[in-house]
Design an enzyme around this catalytic site. Structure first.
Site, PDB file in Angstrom:
ATOM      1  N   HIS A 130      14.116 -13.691 100.410  1.00  0.00           N
ATOM      2  CA  HIS A 130      14.737 -14.933 100.807  1.00  0.00           C
ATOM      3  C   HIS A 130      15.590 -14.705 101.938  1.00  0.00           C
ATOM      4  O   HIS A 130      15.874 -15.388 102.792  1.00  0.00           O
ATOM      5  CB  HIS A 130      15.593 -15.475  99.411  1.00  0.00           C
ATOM      6  N   GLU A 131      16.546 -13.638 101.829  1.00  0.00           N
ATOM      7  CA  GLU A 131      17.428 -13.444 102.903  1.00  0.00           C
ATOM      8  C   GLU A 131      16.865 -13.002 104.473  1.00  0.00           C
ATOM      9  O   GLU A 131      17.181 -13.377 105.498  1.00  0.00           O
ATOM     10  CB  GLU A 131      18.447 -12.093 102.573  1.00  0.00           C
ATOM     11  N   HIS A 134      15.813 -16.109 106.011  1.00  0.00           N
ATOM     12  CA  HIS A 134      17.010 -16.670 106.888  1.00  0.00           C
ATOM     13  C   HIS A 134      16.908 -16.298 108.086  1.00  0.00           C
ATOM     14  O   HIS A 134      17.101 -16.916 108.886  1.00  0.00           O
ATOM     15  CB  HIS A 134      18.207 -16.639 105.978  1.00  0.00           C
ATOM     16  N   HIS A 140      17.037 -23.369 103.556  1.00  0.00           N
ATOM     17  CA  HIS A 140      16.651 -23.501 102.140  1.00  0.00           C
ATOM     18  C   HIS A 140      15.646 -24.824 102.198  1.00  0.00           C
ATOM     19  O   HIS A 140      15.770 -25.772 102.883  1.00  0.00           O
ATOM     20  CB  HIS A 140      18.013 -23.935 101.377  1.00  0.00           C
ATOM     21  N   CYS A 141      14.716 -24.470 101.175  1.00  0.00           N
ATOM     22  CA  CYS A 141      13.532 -25.287 100.791  1.00  0.00           C
ATOM     23  C   CYS A 141      13.926 -26.050  99.750  1.00  0.00           C
ATOM     24  O   CYS A 141      14.445 -25.708  98.718  1.00  0.00           O
ATOM     25  CB  CYS A 141      12.309 -24.546 100.784  1.00  0.00           C
ATOM     26  N   CYS A 146       9.510 -22.353  95.804  1.00  0.00           N
ATOM     27  CA  CYS A 146       9.595 -21.533  97.022  1.00  0.00           C
ATOM     28  C   CYS A 146      10.565 -20.380  97.183  1.00  0.00           C
ATOM     29  O   CYS A 146      11.521 -20.799  96.626  1.00  0.00           O
ATOM     30  CB  CYS A 146       9.514 -22.499  98.227  1.00  0.00           C
ATOM     31  N   CYS A 165       6.528 -21.169 100.055  1.00  0.00           N
ATOM     32  CA  CYS A 165       5.730 -22.157 100.132  1.00  0.00           C
ATOM     33  C   CYS A 165       4.872 -22.185 101.377  1.00  0.00           C
ATOM     34  O   CYS A 165       5.287 -21.715 102.414  1.00  0.00           O
ATOM     35  CB  CYS A 165       6.455 -23.469  99.677  1.00  0.00           C
ATOM     36  N   CYS A 168       6.987 -23.385 104.582  1.00  0.00           N
ATOM     37  CA  CYS A 168       7.805 -22.144 105.095  1.00  0.00           C
ATOM     38  C   CYS A 168       7.153 -21.109 105.643  1.00  0.00           C
ATOM     39  O   CYS A 168       7.185 -20.844 106.688  1.00  0.00           O
ATOM     40  CB  CYS A 168       8.927 -21.700 103.954  1.00  0.00           C
TER      41      CYS A 168
END
Length: 173
Positions: A130-131, A134, A140-141, A146, A165, A168
Site C-alpha cells: 500500500h505505502e 503511494h 486511495h482506491c 484493492c 485492482c 490501480c
C-alpha cells in the site's frame, strides 16, 4: 524498480521477509534490506507517547539506497491529528514507512480464522504494498478489496487483498 527496506529499531527477520515477499509479488521489483537504523532523534512525542511518522520517512529517504525506500518500525506512529497510522507515504515520493505496532492486534475485529502469525504477516505485506503504491503515485482506491483502499482499522486491512485492482495496476505497471 529497486525498493530498499530500512528497519528502524528492532524489526524481526520474519517481518523483513514478509515485507520483501509482498513487494516482490505485487511489483516484481528488486528488494534489499538495509542495515538497522536507530529511531530518529526528536521523533518521539512524550505527550502522545508515540512517534512522528514523518521523521521515519525522512530517515528512510535519506539512508535508503532504492528508487523507493520504506522504513519498517515496531514503534507506534502518528501523523498530524490522526490517533495513529499503520503507515505513511508522500504521493510520488521516494520514502515511506509502516509500523507493525497496531498490526498485531485483533481488538477491532480482525480475522480469527487464521493463526495470529498468519494474520500479522498478511497485514505487513498489505501495508508495505500500500505505502509503496503511494510512492508510485497511487491514491486511495474506492474498491475495498484493492490493497490501495483506505484502511483506518485492522478490520479494513484484513478485508482487502494483497494485490492492486485492475484500475490501480494499469496506472503503475
Amino acid at each position: 524498480m529497486h525498493v530498499d527496506i530500512v528497519p528502524v529499531g528492532d524489526v524481526p527477520a520474519v517481518v523483513k521477509r514478509e515485507a520483501s515477499a509482498g513487494l516482490r509479488s505485487v511489483y516484481d521489483c528488486e528488494v534489499t534490506i538495509h542495515d538497522q537504523q536507530d529511531v530518529p532523534d526528536g521523533a518521539y512525542d512524550p505527550g502522545r507517547q508515540q512517534y512522528r511518522a514523518e521523521e521515519f520517512i525522512e530517515l528512510a529517504s535519506r539512508v535508503g539506497s532504492g528508487e523507493k525506500n520504506i522504513g519498517i518500525t515496531p514503534n507506534d506512529l502518528y501523523y498530524r491529528r490522526r490517533n495513529y497510522v499503520f503507515g505513511l507515504a508522500y504521493l510520488s515520493g521516494n520514502g515511506s514507512v509502516i509500523s507493525t505496532y497496531r498490526l498485531q492486534t485483533s481488538s477491532d475485529g480482525g480475522i480469527s480464522t487464521k493463526s495470529a502469525g498468519e494474520v500479522f504477516s498478511d497485514r505487513v505485506r498489505k501495508e508495505v504494498v500500500h505505502e509503496i503504491g503511494h510512492t508510485l503515485g497511487l491514491e486511495h482506491c474506492d474498491n475495498n478489496r484493492c490493497v490501495m483502499s483506505f484502511s483506518p482499522t485492522v478490520r479494513e486491512v484484513d478485508v482487502k487483498e494483497e494485490n492492486l485492482c485492475g484500475t490501480c495496476q494499469r496506472s503503475v505497471l
